[in-house]
Scaffold this active site. Structure first.
Site, PDB file in Angstrom:
ATOM      1  N   LEU A 125      14.335  22.284 -30.092  1.00 32.84           N
ATOM      2  CA  LEU A 125      13.771  20.945 -29.955  1.00 32.84           C
ATOM      3  C   LEU A 125      12.195  21.020 -29.706  1.00 32.84           C
ATOM      4  O   LEU A 125      11.811  20.551 -28.588  1.00 32.84           O
ATOM      5  CB  LEU A 125      14.461  20.608 -28.740  1.00 32.84           C
ATOM      6  CG  LEU A 125      14.306  19.078 -28.635  1.00 32.84           C
ATOM      7  CD1 LEU A 125      15.243  18.215 -29.330  1.00 32.84           C
ATOM      8  CD2 LEU A 125      15.070  18.732 -26.971  1.00 32.84           C
ATOM      9  N   GLY A 126      11.361  21.231 -30.691  1.00 33.44           N
ATOM     10  CA  GLY A 126       9.948  21.229 -30.730  1.00 33.44           C
ATOM     11  C   GLY A 126       9.603  19.674 -31.215  1.00 33.44           C
ATOM     12  O   GLY A 126      10.291  18.863 -31.079  1.00 33.44           O
ATOM     13  N   ARG A 127       8.189  19.795 -31.648  1.00 29.81           N
ATOM     14  CA  ARG A 127       7.840  18.438 -32.074  1.00 29.81           C
ATOM     15  C   ARG A 127       8.955  17.844 -33.205  1.00 29.81           C
ATOM     16  O   ARG A 127       9.159  16.647 -33.077  1.00 29.81           O
ATOM     17  CB  ARG A 127       6.540  18.427 -32.725  1.00 29.81           C
ATOM     18  CG  ARG A 127       5.620  18.826 -31.559  1.00 29.81           C
ATOM     19  CD  ARG A 127       3.927  19.058 -32.256  1.00 29.81           C
ATOM     20  NE  ARG A 127       4.269  20.222 -32.905  1.00 29.81           N
ATOM     21  CZ  ARG A 127       3.315  21.492 -32.764  1.00 29.81           C
ATOM     22  NH1 ARG A 127       2.066  20.749 -31.782  1.00 29.81           N
ATOM     23  NH2 ARG A 127       3.053  22.503 -33.237  1.00 29.81           N
ATOM     24  N   ARG A 142      14.521  28.053 -27.262  1.00 30.37           N
ATOM     25  CA  ARG A 142      14.175  29.184 -26.695  1.00 30.37           C
ATOM     26  C   ARG A 142      14.481  28.775 -25.078  1.00 30.37           C
ATOM     27  O   ARG A 142      14.792  29.569 -24.267  1.00 30.37           O
ATOM     28  CB  ARG A 142      12.756  29.768 -26.805  1.00 30.37           C
ATOM     29  CG  ARG A 142      12.785  30.674 -28.001  1.00 30.37           C
ATOM     30  CD  ARG A 142      11.412  31.057 -28.273  1.00 30.37           C
ATOM     31  NE  ARG A 142      10.556  29.668 -28.563  1.00 30.37           N
ATOM     32  CZ  ARG A 142       9.429  29.796 -29.100  1.00 30.37           C
ATOM     33  NH1 ARG A 142       8.917  30.786 -29.172  1.00 30.37           N
ATOM     34  NH2 ARG A 142       8.908  28.352 -29.161  1.00 30.37           N
ATOM     35  N   ILE A 185      16.025  21.795 -42.671  1.00 32.48           N
ATOM     36  CA  ILE A 185      14.623  21.305 -43.021  1.00 32.48           C
ATOM     37  C   ILE A 185      13.615  22.202 -42.373  1.00 32.48           C
ATOM     38  O   ILE A 185      12.501  21.952 -42.245  1.00 32.48           O
ATOM     39  CB  ILE A 185      14.105  19.931 -42.584  1.00 32.48           C
ATOM     40  CG1 ILE A 185      14.493  19.676 -40.945  1.00 32.48           C
ATOM     41  CG2 ILE A 185      14.935  19.057 -43.164  1.00 32.48           C
ATOM     42  CD1 ILE A 185      13.741  20.197 -39.962  1.00 32.48           C
ATOM     43  N   ARG A 243      13.671  26.522 -42.713  1.00 32.57           N
ATOM     44  CA  ARG A 243      13.356  27.424 -43.763  1.00 32.57           C
ATOM     45  C   ARG A 243      14.368  28.255 -44.360  1.00 32.57           C
ATOM     46  O   ARG A 243      15.594  28.224 -43.443  1.00 32.57           O
ATOM     47  CB  ARG A 243      12.440  28.783 -43.195  1.00 32.57           C
ATOM     48  CG  ARG A 243      11.123  28.380 -42.861  1.00 32.57           C
ATOM     49  CD  ARG A 243      10.105  28.248 -44.187  1.00 32.57           C
ATOM     50  NE  ARG A 243       8.669  27.884 -43.914  1.00 32.57           N
ATOM     51  CZ  ARG A 243       8.175  26.727 -43.609  1.00 32.57           C
ATOM     52  NH1 ARG A 243       9.009  25.669 -43.993  1.00 32.57           N
ATOM     53  NH2 ARG A 243       7.029  26.713 -43.641  1.00 32.57           N
ATOM     54  N   ASP A 286      16.767  21.296 -47.653  1.00 32.47           N
ATOM     55  CA  ASP A 286      15.496  20.833 -48.134  1.00 32.47           C
ATOM     56  C   ASP A 286      14.911  22.519 -48.646  1.00 32.47           C
ATOM     57  O   ASP A 286      13.811  22.488 -49.183  1.00 32.47           O
ATOM     58  CB  ASP A 286      14.826  20.048 -47.247  1.00 32.47           C
ATOM     59  CG  ASP A 286      13.213  19.929 -47.882  1.00 32.47           C
ATOM     60  OD1 ASP A 286      13.140  19.429 -49.059  1.00 32.47           O
ATOM     61  OD2 ASP A 286      12.021  19.897 -47.175  1.00 32.47           O
ATOM     62  N   GLU A 342      13.354  30.070 -53.115  1.00 29.97           N
ATOM     63  CA  GLU A 342      12.789  28.886 -53.684  1.00 29.97           C
ATOM     64  C   GLU A 342      11.860  29.183 -54.946  1.00 29.97           C
ATOM     65  O   GLU A 342      11.313  30.326 -54.978  1.00 29.97           O
ATOM     66  CB  GLU A 342      11.920  28.137 -52.809  1.00 29.97           C
ATOM     67  CG  GLU A 342      12.865  27.563 -51.567  1.00 29.97           C
ATOM     68  CD  GLU A 342      12.069  26.766 -50.595  1.00 29.97           C
ATOM     69  OE1 GLU A 342      10.703  26.842 -50.700  1.00 29.97           O
ATOM     70  OE2 GLU A 342      12.624  26.574 -49.405  1.00 29.97           O
ATOM     71  N   HIS A 384      12.159  21.289 -51.137  1.00 28.36           N
ATOM     72  CA  HIS A 384      11.354  21.766 -50.005  1.00 28.36           C
ATOM     73  C   HIS A 384      10.135  20.639 -50.029  1.00 28.36           C
ATOM     74  O   HIS A 384       8.909  20.935 -50.312  1.00 28.36           O
ATOM     75  CB  HIS A 384      10.616  23.030 -50.416  1.00 28.36           C
ATOM     76  CG  HIS A 384      10.004  23.814 -48.926  1.00 28.36           C
ATOM     77  ND1 HIS A 384       9.751  24.761 -48.737  1.00 28.36           N
ATOM     78  CD2 HIS A 384       9.423  23.099 -47.916  1.00 28.36           C
ATOM     79  CE1 HIS A 384       9.234  25.166 -47.476  1.00 28.36           C
ATOM     80  NE2 HIS A 384       8.893  23.820 -47.022  1.00 28.36           N
TER      81      HIS A 384
END
Ligand SMILES: O=CC(=O)O
Length: 329
Positions: free
Chosen positions: A168-170, A191, A246, A248, A272, A277, A295
């Site tokens: 739950l970052g930006r 975290r 979305i 990695r 994505d 890739e 991506h």
């Protein structure tokens, strides 16, 4: 915000700055670097087997690296460039930059956070709706004329589904805010617990997966989060559950994901990003409950321009000795 338009002055200090470019740049970024008189050394013009030789041959003129999610700055590159002062990545993710090595060497690192948050969050929601409502398959149905012979099968509702967010970052927060507008109850694992009383915190990815319908991976890739989506998490999400990635490709055990989708142990996936890739497991091509994009989380014209401006503003700040705008190291 167009950072550069605030000042039309081009700092003299950028003239002749030796910039190693690891991968073909968004054209506007290349033009702006050239307009400032930077001397671009294009690593991608030399075959991969010659990269170290290219770096050694040009080491004396390289002060900066501009890289991205395709080719970053690894320890071998940093070691080969004794004059390197700054790595500025055209991405929010810094998993392709050896941050430990940069710290050891006193090399500064910047990324492009914030300006891409909306696009990545929009794509996460878009993928979730595309998977549940089977939008690509419905589009194919119309294009091949199948509508004339009958209606399209019923799909699954998105509004109101329980959305679990890993990280739950930006970007995770922007996804949560969007999903709230669809009346989706939000839960998360991060975290640390965040000050969002409306969002339920779960102490592990497994608990989160057991208590949501749609699990969205939006954390940074680190040693702790590599393969965080393993077989147990996938099975906890279950045959009605949907995984959206979305983040990695390396967050997910891809072979477990593929077998769960093929065997119907997972309801669907919106992806994505992938492990290797642009090589995608071919089994996924047959599945209508899987929606894939190449991506492109932040790949809009508007956001790419803003990211380019931020890369340049960081380089300029560095050369004129001002605080970096978005420092990582
Ligand atoms: O994947 C995209 C980014 O890290 O910006």
């Amino acid at each position: 915000m167009n950072i550069l338009s605030e000042s039309e002055q081009i700092p003299i200090a950028m003239e002749s700055l030796g910039v190693l470019v690891t991968y073909p740049l968004f054209p506007y970024l290349e033009q702006e670097l050239l307009r400032r008189g930077c001397h671009l050394l294009r690593l991608y013009h030399s075959p991969e087997t010659n990269h170290l030789a290219f770096l050694r041959a040009n080491a004396s003129s390289i002060c900066a690296v501009v890289c991205d999610t395709h080719v970053g700055a690894d320890a071998a590159m940093i070691d080969a460039l004794p004059g390197l002062e700054i790595v500025s990545t055209f991405s929010v993710g810094v998993d392709k930059v050896d941050l430990v090595k940069c710290k050891e060497r006193g090399v500064r690192v910047t990324n492009t956070p914030d300006v891409l948050t909306d696009d990545v969050a929009d794509l996460a929601i878009g993928l979730a709706i595309a998977v549940l409502r089977k939008l690509p398959a419905a589009d194919r149905f119309v294009r091949k004329g199948a509508w004339k012979t009958g209606g399209y099968p019923l799909t699954t509702k998105f509004s109101g589904k329980r959305v679990g967010i890993l990280g739950l970052g930006r970007i995770g927060l922007a996804i949560a805010q969007r999903a709230e507008a669809f009346n989706c109850p939000i839960s998360y694992h991060s975290r640390s617990r965040k000050p969002h009383p409306n969002y339920k915190y779960y102490p592990s990815p497994l608990d989160l997966a057991s208590n949501c319908d749609i699990l969205v991976v939006s954390c940074a890739l680190t040693d702790e989060t590599r393969l965080i989506i393993n077989r147990a998490v996938i099975d906890a999400l279950g045959p009605q559950g949907v995984l959206i990635n979305i983040g990695r490709g390396h967050h997910v055990d891809e072979s477990e994901l593929v077998s769960a989708l093929v065997e119907g142990r997972l309801g669907g996936a919106g992806l994505d990003v992938f492990e290797n890739e642009p090589d995608i497991p071919e089994e996924l091509f047959q599945l209508d409950n899987v929606v894939m994009t190449p991506h492109v989380g932040s790949d809009t014209v508007e956001t790419s321009m803003a990211m380019a401006d931020l890369v340049i503003a960081n380089l300029e700040a560095h050369v004129i000795g001002r605080p970096l705008l978005t420092p990582v190291v």
